[in-house]
Design a protein around this motif. Structure first.
Motif, mmCIF file in Angstrom:
data_model
loop_
_atom_site.group_PDB
_atom_site.id
_atom_site.type_symbol
_atom_site.label_atom_id
_atom_site.label_comp_id
_atom_site.label_asym_id
_atom_site.label_seq_id
_atom_site.Cartn_x
_atom_site.Cartn_y
_atom_site.Cartn_z
ATOM 1 N N MET A 331 1.013 -1.221 0.125
ATOM 2 C CA MET A 331 0.035 0.101 0.161
ATOM 3 C C MET A 331 1.022 1.168 0.059
ATOM 4 S SD MET A 331 -2.589 -1.225 2.801
ATOM 5 C CE MET A 331 -3.521 0.597 2.833
ATOM 6 N N TRP A 345 -8.388 9.439 -1.591
ATOM 7 C CA TRP A 345 -9.078 8.490 -2.489
ATOM 8 C C TRP A 345 -10.339 8.298 -1.484
ATOM 9 C CZ3 TRP A 345 -10.382 3.631 -0.465
ATOM 10 C CH2 TRP A 345 -9.838 3.035 0.604
ATOM 11 N N TRP A 346 -10.611 8.482 -0.316
ATOM 12 C CA TRP A 346 -11.889 8.427 0.437
ATOM 13 C C TRP A 346 -12.490 9.713 0.092
ATOM 14 C CZ3 TRP A 346 -13.640 9.710 5.535
ATOM 15 C CH2 TRP A 346 -14.882 8.941 5.774
ATOM 16 N N SER A 422 -7.326 1.089 -5.919
ATOM 17 C CA SER A 422 -8.970 1.102 -5.734
ATOM 18 C C SER A 422 -9.417 2.770 -6.158
ATOM 19 C CB SER A 422 -9.087 1.150 -4.170
ATOM 20 O OG SER A 422 -8.775 -0.076 -3.736
ATOM 21 N N THR A 423 -9.659 2.586 -7.478
ATOM 22 C CA THR A 423 -9.931 4.131 -8.273
ATOM 23 C C THR A 423 -11.306 3.937 -8.813
ATOM 24 O OG1 THR A 423 -9.006 5.487 -9.815
ATOM 25 C CG2 THR A 423 -8.767 3.045 -10.296
ATOM 26 N N VAL A 424 -11.706 4.969 -9.567
ATOM 27 C CA VAL A 424 -13.068 4.976 -9.897
ATOM 28 C C VAL A 424 -12.906 5.045 -11.571
ATOM 29 C CG1 VAL A 424 -14.194 5.882 -8.009
ATOM 30 C CG2 VAL A 424 -12.868 7.577 -9.615
ATOM 31 N N HIS A 447 -14.658 -2.533 -4.634
ATOM 32 C CA HIS A 447 -15.432 -2.760 -3.510
ATOM 33 C C HIS A 447 -16.636 -3.230 -3.784
ATOM 34 C CE1 HIS A 447 -11.913 -0.224 -2.276
ATOM 35 N NE2 HIS A 447 -12.040 -1.093 -1.112
ATOM 36 N N GLN A 455 -17.793 3.561 -9.291
ATOM 37 C CA GLN A 455 -17.091 2.681 -8.691
ATOM 38 C C GLN A 455 -16.992 1.148 -9.086
ATOM 39 O OE1 GLN A 455 -16.028 2.872 -5.184
ATOM 40 N NE2 GLN A 455 -16.319 4.951 -5.049
ATOM 41 N N MET B 72 -8.188 4.261 7.059
ATOM 42 C CA MET B 72 -9.052 4.009 5.749
ATOM 43 C C MET B 72 -10.250 4.861 5.783
ATOM 44 S SD MET B 72 -7.211 1.648 4.837
ATOM 45 C CE MET B 72 -8.019 1.250 3.376
ATOM 46 N N GLY B 73 -10.258 6.023 6.411
ATOM 47 C CA GLY B 73 -11.364 7.057 6.440
ATOM 48 C C GLY B 73 -12.409 6.738 7.175
ATOM 49 N N GLN B 104 -17.131 4.426 -0.172
ATOM 50 C CA GLN B 104 -16.111 3.857 -0.674
ATOM 51 C C GLN B 104 -15.616 2.853 0.265
ATOM 52 O OE1 GLN B 104 -13.573 6.221 -3.003
ATOM 53 N NE2 GLN B 104 -11.893 4.587 -3.779
ATOM 54 N N THR B 105 -15.329 3.394 1.515
ATOM 55 C CA THR B 105 -14.895 2.315 2.439
ATOM 56 C C THR B 105 -16.040 1.810 3.364
ATOM 57 O OG1 THR B 105 -14.668 4.235 4.102
ATOM 58 C CG2 THR B 105 -12.827 3.284 3.049
ATOM 59 N N ALA B 106 -16.878 0.830 2.518
ATOM 60 C CA ALA B 106 -18.010 0.338 2.846
ATOM 61 C C ALA B 106 -17.965 -0.222 4.337
ATOM 62 C CB ALA B 106 -18.630 -0.451 1.790
#
Lengths: 569, 231
Positions: A331, A345-346, A422-424, A447, A455, B72-73, B104-106
């Protein structure tokens, strides 16, 4: 019942009794007809398939005078490169390879009046009477990567080397090919490792005798050495002891030519079915279980020191060594000295009042950090015989183009083949010119957000991205995919040629939680066997995310053990 | 407790004599509690049940073993107003069972948790939150000083302290009795430092714990300014 023997290439069929008495085997070899290998297989009368076989192979290669020097030089240069010391050129001296096999079934042993132990004794008797260069006794159902009667194949080790041994290291056409059957090669390069084997003195002298004897009993007979794995020791331990004579590169090769790098597909196809677990090489170490390549997503080590801590990378290295897993997807939060959430990213994190400032700090760090920073991290992995195969960077709209460029350069310095991200979809479109410019792939990670069409969560979202660039691939998280009520097996069947790796985790369906492997709804066993049985070139990266009171590395080992059990059945 | 303070701490012990209670509590917690990958073991069996739900359902992966290191938010549960309003899982429970699948971080859905597990989980989260808030608020600097008028308004209003206390009654002269650090500690934690097996907090202690979870830093400074003036 009169069993008959079939002699390959010469297409000669004769009763076994005649086969056993045949004094004219040498006549079967025929250089003019390229009969370098004679393979005899024994068929019971009522059997469609042979139950046993014996073969002889000899290098009959007669190099034209004008090419002889070229081949000799190529062999010497390759050995020098491999062993890290100079090798003189010498005439290519041919050797004879002898092999026998029996279908590994009690009925066959009974039919032939032999047994595993009997075969072991026979090879010991043979080796003691005819000082061998190398000899192996093993039990396996199939080993597809060894000299074959009808074609020339590399061994698993040769196939997995950093250098492409088949071509040799010279940047000209032609390769080692039959040179690997030469005296020079077989005295310096071990082609196979089994629990019961023999090596010549020249090979033994190149390994640490004490380290070898710690894992195997070594007995000298007639200038050859029997190596028998000690009870309780693993084959991977023996491999490590024999590492100095395996076909691995001594040092990494900066600036190596692209043609020397085996393609991902070639590599993994070659590995499929190899009944060995080994991680002996640097920098292209690889961990294989029943033909399936394993790695770890470093998110699994959730109890690491915080971002930027000097002990973070050493802890990851130590964890991988503890697990015996040679490669990882690392990561960015474990590489960069700030939390990955700071890089936007979040989406929720962008609402923080401090986000703009923190994001700019991260951006400036990326744009100014010297590349030696990444090279140093790569060296820490390679020195430990490990490899960063994928760099996990979550590209998003807060990246500037300069930052994207710089991140690709960073990945290359880390030694990564490409990215997992982990992108879009909207960001994927922006990445197209960057993957083309840097000739580096990005694998999209999913995800299970089914509500946002931007997503990655469904087959359609992946397919949209795959159509954008041939350098876009998939990192399929089979746990998230299942939690989103998708069918991972069907997706892999359909898109296996565009999947770089899978994240192996177990989640329940309907956005259910992560569970210990085997307790969720994710078809882990079906997926692993699908990859194994079809020899899909898809790497399987463990991702531990269920809860436990035990240290993360212990839980990852439990996950790995589960996968090994699945693949053994 | 003093025996748990290492030699290296002695100099600080002397230098920061005024905050000794806070320091020794902080050190004592770490020194006497057993740790594992899920954080410190809880002080009572009921809380340990809650910790098992929290850890074995991997809440700590995203929310941190002590709520303060959310990754992770994920939401910082030590600061979340949502958690602050919860009573025995009446708010936390439905969210945990439904999950938050569309971020996104479900956050996953934990439909299988029982009602008892939800209560245990919520109580453990509140316990962690109280520890985290105490650590955070007890380290506030003395300056800038709070607003005495705002403190009075909070005392009589949102905090509803006046239902039990009065600066002309039980708290009269409290500004003379305690210096500011001690007053802050008493304000944040008037009861026992840790829950004990078989001992339930009194209604007053429970009210203070609820306040501890929801104080802002300004609330604390303002209350100290208001109470410190009672001389």
């Amino acid at each position: 019942m009169t069993p008959r023997a079939y002699v390959g290439k010469s297409r000669k069929t004769l009763p076994v009794s005649a086969f056993q008495r045949d004094k004219a085997w040498h006549k079967l070899f025929d250089n003019a007809s390229n009969y370098q290998t004679v393979l005899a297989t024994i068929f019971p009368d009522d059997a469609e398939y042979p139950t046993a076989g014996v073969g002889l192979q000899v290098g009959l290669e007669q190099y034209p005078e004008q090419w002889r020097e070229h081949y000799e030089q190529q062999l010497a240069d390759t050995l020098s490169k491999m062993r890290g010391r100079p090798f003189d050129t010498a005439p290519v001296v041919n050797t004879v390879h002898v092999f026998n096999w029996v279908l590994n079934h009690a009925d066959c042993y009974r039919y032939l009046g032999t047994s595993i132990d009997d075969l072991k004794d026979r090879i010991d008797d043979f080796a003691a009477q005819h000082p061998v260069l190398q000899a192996w006794h093993s039990q396996c159902t199939w080993h597809p990567l060894f000299d074959h009667a009808d074609d020339y194949h590399r061994t698993g080790y040769e196939e997995n080397s950093v250098l492409n041994w088949f071509r040799g290291i010279l940047q000209t056409d032609g390769g080692l090919n039959a040179s690997k059957m030469s005296l020079q090669w077989c005295r310096n390069v071990l082609r196979m490792v089994t629990p019961h084997m023999w090596v010549c003195r020249a090979l033994l002298q190149q390994v640490d005798r004490a380290a070898l004897e710690a894992v195997a009993q070594v007995t000298e007979t007639n200038d050859a050495f029997k190596i028998a794995l000690r009870e309780g020791q693993g084959l991977d331990d023996l491999e490590l002891a024999l590492l100095p004579v395996l076909p691995v590169e001594r040092e990494s090769t900066p600036g190596r030519e692209p043609f020397m790098i085996p393609s991902r597909r070639d590599l993994l196809k070659a590995l499929a079915g190899t009944p060995l677990l080994f991680a002996p090489q640097r920098p292209a170490a690889v961990t294989i279980v029943n033909g399936v390549v394993f790695g770890v997503e470093t998110f699994s080590f959730h109890d690491l020191p915080p971002a930027g801590d000097l002990q973070l990378i050493p802890t990851i290295v130590k964890n991988l060594q503890t697990l015996g897993i040679a490669e990882c997807e690392i990561m960015s939060g474990h590489i960069e000295p700030f939390a990955s959430v700071m890089t936007g990213w979040w989406v929720q994190s962008r609402r923080s009042p401090d986000f703009a400032r923190l994001r700019e700090e991260a951006r400036q760090w990326r744009l100014t950090v010297p590349m030696t920073y990444y090279r140093d991290i790569r060296r820490r992995f390679e020195d430990a015989g490990l490899r960063i195969y994928l760099y996990n960077v979550n590209f998003n709209e807060t990246f500037t183009d300069a930052e994207r460029d710089r991140t690709f350069e960073a990945a290359r310095e880390l030694g990564a083949e490409g990215f997992s991200s982990s992108t879009v979809l909207s960001e994927a479109r922006r990445l197209v010119p960057f993957v083309q410019k840097h000739k580096m792939f990005v694998a999209m990670h999913n995800h299970n957000n089914l509500a946002d069409p931007d997503q990655f969560a469904t087959p359609a979202s992946f397919e949209t991205a795959l159509a954008m660039s041939p350098l876009f691939y998939v990192t399929l998280d089979i746990g998230h995919f299942t939690a989103g009520n998708n069918d991972a097996v069907a997706f892999i069947r359909q898109h296996h040629d565009r999947i770089i790796n899978i994240h192996v985790r177990d989640r329940k369906r309907n956005n259910g939680p992560n569970r210990p492997f085997g307790q969720g709804d994710t078809p882990i066993a079906d997926v692993l066997r699908l990859i194994r049985d079809n020899r899909y070139p898809i790497r399987c990266y463990l991702e531990y995310e269920y809860g436990s009171f035990r240290p993360a590395v212990d839980e990852v080992k439990t996950c790995f053990d589960y996968c090994r059990r699945v693949l053994a059945s | 407790m003093t025996a748990m303070v290492g030699l290296k701490r002695v100099r600080w012990y002397v230098f920061l004599a005024a905050v000794v209670p806070i320091f020794t509590i902080g050190l004592g917690l770490d020194a006497r509690q057993e740790r594992d990958a899920g954080g410190f073991k809880a002080p009572t069996a009921a809380l340990e049940r809650g910790r098992a739900v929290y850890v074995l359902n991997h809440c700590h992966f995203c929310h941190g073993v002590d709520l303060t290191r959310a990754t992770m938010g994920a939401a910082n549960l030590s600061q979340s107003p949502f958690v602050g309003t919860d009573e025995d899982g009446n708010m936390i429970g439905p969210l945990v069972k439904a999950g938050l699948p569309n971020l996104q971080t479900a956050m996953p859905s934990y439909m299988e948790l029982t009602a008892e597990e939800i209560v245990d989980l919520a109580r453990y989260i509140h316990f962690l939150r109280q520890q985290a808030r105490f650590r955070e608020l007890s380290r506030l600097a003395d300056s800038p000083a709070g607003d005495r008028t705002a403190g009075e308004a909070y005392f009589n209003g949102a905090a509803n302290c006046r239902s039990c206390h009065s600066v002309t009654g039980d708290l009269a002269g409290i500004g003379l009795k305690y210096d500011t650090p001690k007053l802050r500690e008493r304000l944040l934690r008037p009861g026992p430092t840790m829950p004990s097996e078989g001992v339930s907090p009194t209604a007053g202690q429970a009210a203070h714990l609820k306040l501890l979870e929801n104080y802002t830093a300004a609330n604390v400074q303002d209350l100290i300014a208001y109470l410190g003036a009672s001389r």
